[in-house]
Design an enzyme around this catalytic site. Sequence first.
Site, mmCIF file in Angstrom:
data_model
loop_
_atom_site.group_PDB
_atom_site.id
_atom_site.type_symbol
_atom_site.label_atom_id
_atom_site.label_comp_id
_atom_site.label_asym_id
_atom_site.label_seq_id
_atom_site.Cartn_x
_atom_site.Cartn_y
_atom_site.Cartn_z
ATOM 1 N N ASN A 12 -2.908 3.707 -1.241
ATOM 2 C CA ASN A 12 -2.610 2.943 -2.352
ATOM 3 C C ASN A 12 -1.238 3.509 -2.684
ATOM 4 O O ASN A 12 -1.228 4.824 -3.417
ATOM 5 C CB ASN A 12 -3.514 2.971 -3.534
ATOM 6 C CG ASN A 12 -3.098 2.645 -4.686
ATOM 7 O OD1 ASN A 12 -1.935 1.609 -4.932
ATOM 8 N ND2 ASN A 12 -3.858 2.751 -5.786
ATOM 9 N N TRP A 13 -0.330 2.853 -2.576
ATOM 10 C CA TRP A 13 1.306 3.507 -2.640
ATOM 11 C C TRP A 13 1.711 3.484 -4.273
ATOM 12 O O TRP A 13 2.640 3.973 -4.788
ATOM 13 C CB TRP A 13 2.392 2.753 -2.088
ATOM 14 C CG TRP A 13 2.334 3.009 -0.445
ATOM 15 C CD1 TRP A 13 1.390 3.711 0.243
ATOM 16 C CD2 TRP A 13 3.224 2.501 0.319
ATOM 17 N NE1 TRP A 13 1.688 3.585 1.500
ATOM 18 C CE2 TRP A 13 3.081 3.044 1.684
ATOM 19 C CE3 TRP A 13 4.476 1.876 0.343
ATOM 20 C CZ2 TRP A 13 3.547 2.711 2.886
ATOM 21 C CZ3 TRP A 13 5.269 1.284 1.364
ATOM 22 C CH2 TRP A 13 5.023 1.689 2.816
ATOM 23 N N GLU A 102 -6.521 2.387 -12.995
ATOM 24 C CA GLU A 102 -4.969 2.240 -13.972
ATOM 25 C C GLU A 102 -4.886 0.619 -14.208
ATOM 26 O O GLU A 102 -4.311 0.563 -15.535
ATOM 27 C CB GLU A 102 -3.797 2.416 -12.868
ATOM 28 C CG GLU A 102 -3.850 3.899 -12.756
ATOM 29 C CD GLU A 102 -3.383 4.342 -11.507
ATOM 30 O OE1 GLU A 102 -2.495 3.671 -10.839
ATOM 31 O OE2 GLU A 102 -3.285 5.409 -11.097
ATOM 32 N N GLY A 178 -4.941 11.466 -9.530
ATOM 33 C CA GLY A 178 -3.610 12.037 -9.636
ATOM 34 C C GLY A 178 -3.730 13.313 -10.506
ATOM 35 O O GLY A 178 -2.763 13.747 -10.970
ATOM 36 N N GLY A 237 -4.236 7.988 -2.986
ATOM 37 C CA GLY A 237 -2.976 7.792 -3.960
ATOM 38 C C GLY A 237 -1.707 8.539 -3.468
ATOM 39 O O GLY A 237 -1.337 8.420 -2.279
ATOM 40 N N GLY A 238 -1.452 9.487 -4.008
ATOM 41 C CA GLY A 238 -0.367 10.623 -3.921
ATOM 42 C C GLY A 238 0.005 10.855 -2.322
ATOM 43 O O GLY A 238 1.112 10.914 -1.722
HETATM 44 P P1 PGA Z 1 -4.759 9.962 -5.975
HETATM 45 O O1 PGA Z 1 -4.922 8.459 -6.359
HETATM 46 O O2 PGA Z 1 -5.075 10.140 -4.567
HETATM 47 O O3 PGA Z 1 -3.161 10.068 -6.260
HETATM 48 O O4 PGA Z 1 -5.660 10.720 -7.015
HETATM 49 C C1 PGA Z 1 -6.216 7.698 -5.888
HETATM 50 C C2 PGA Z 1 -6.092 6.068 -6.432
HETATM 51 O O5 PGA Z 1 -5.677 6.111 -7.532
HETATM 52 O O6 PGA Z 1 -6.137 5.382 -5.649
#
Ligand code: PGA
Length: 255
Positions: A12-13, A102, A178, A237-238
Amino acid sequence: MHTSRTPMVAGNWKMNGDLVTNEHLLAALRNTLNRSLTSRVDVVVCPPAVYLGQVTAWVGDTGIGLGAQNVASTGNGAFTGETSAAMLADLGCRWCLVGHSERRALLGETDELVGLKLGQLVQAGIGVIACVGESLAERENGITGEVISRQIGALLESMRAADPQALVVAYEPVWAIGTGRTATAQQAQEVHAQIRSQLRQAGLDADGIRILYGGSVKPANAAELFGQADVDGGLIGGASLVAEDFTAICRAALG
Ligand code: PGA
């Protein structure tokens, strides 16, 4: 991870990248994500909507799936700024996230809205990655199970029409997203098992539905998380913005 389910790792960018940065990331991924990996793990990249066209041209014959991060809750029409499921399908999207925390927290998405979006995707033949997860306060108040059960419960009706192979749930504790703070493998397994049992009780093909863990997944913790019986991969994510890290996480999904 259960051998009857193909593991999935989805990147997930979020709202990151630009044409040039994406080009570099995709070129690096092309070098590291080889066919022997993508034939055994469902690898998905979810760029921002405006770059779906750029990435769809690139995924071509790589075996990597294209995913979107969001979809409209209605079909085509007078909904300025929205992107319909039919448009995503037209661009070659095989997957789409719904209910990311989010969007729930910052953009006011309700369980009901997430259900409508899920329904749109199922109708358009796009695979769904439905995100659920509790906040830190909810975990500390001991209501994690209740919160997850309500979030899943709201989606069951729309889930019924989906092909189990094209239905994925992502458990993402909000406090782990995150933050660098990951759920322990045991905490993840506990919630995943609860989700699978709720899906089973609702009469869905729970053993065919993949449940991913998300929230600060890194190369260093991926193998342990993916080693749990009900963890079928990850939503990243990251670390999905760094080709070597994303590739290492995909490898960890091979078991
Ligand atoms: P993260 O994000 O790996 O940066 O914690 C995961 C996500 O929100 O899908």
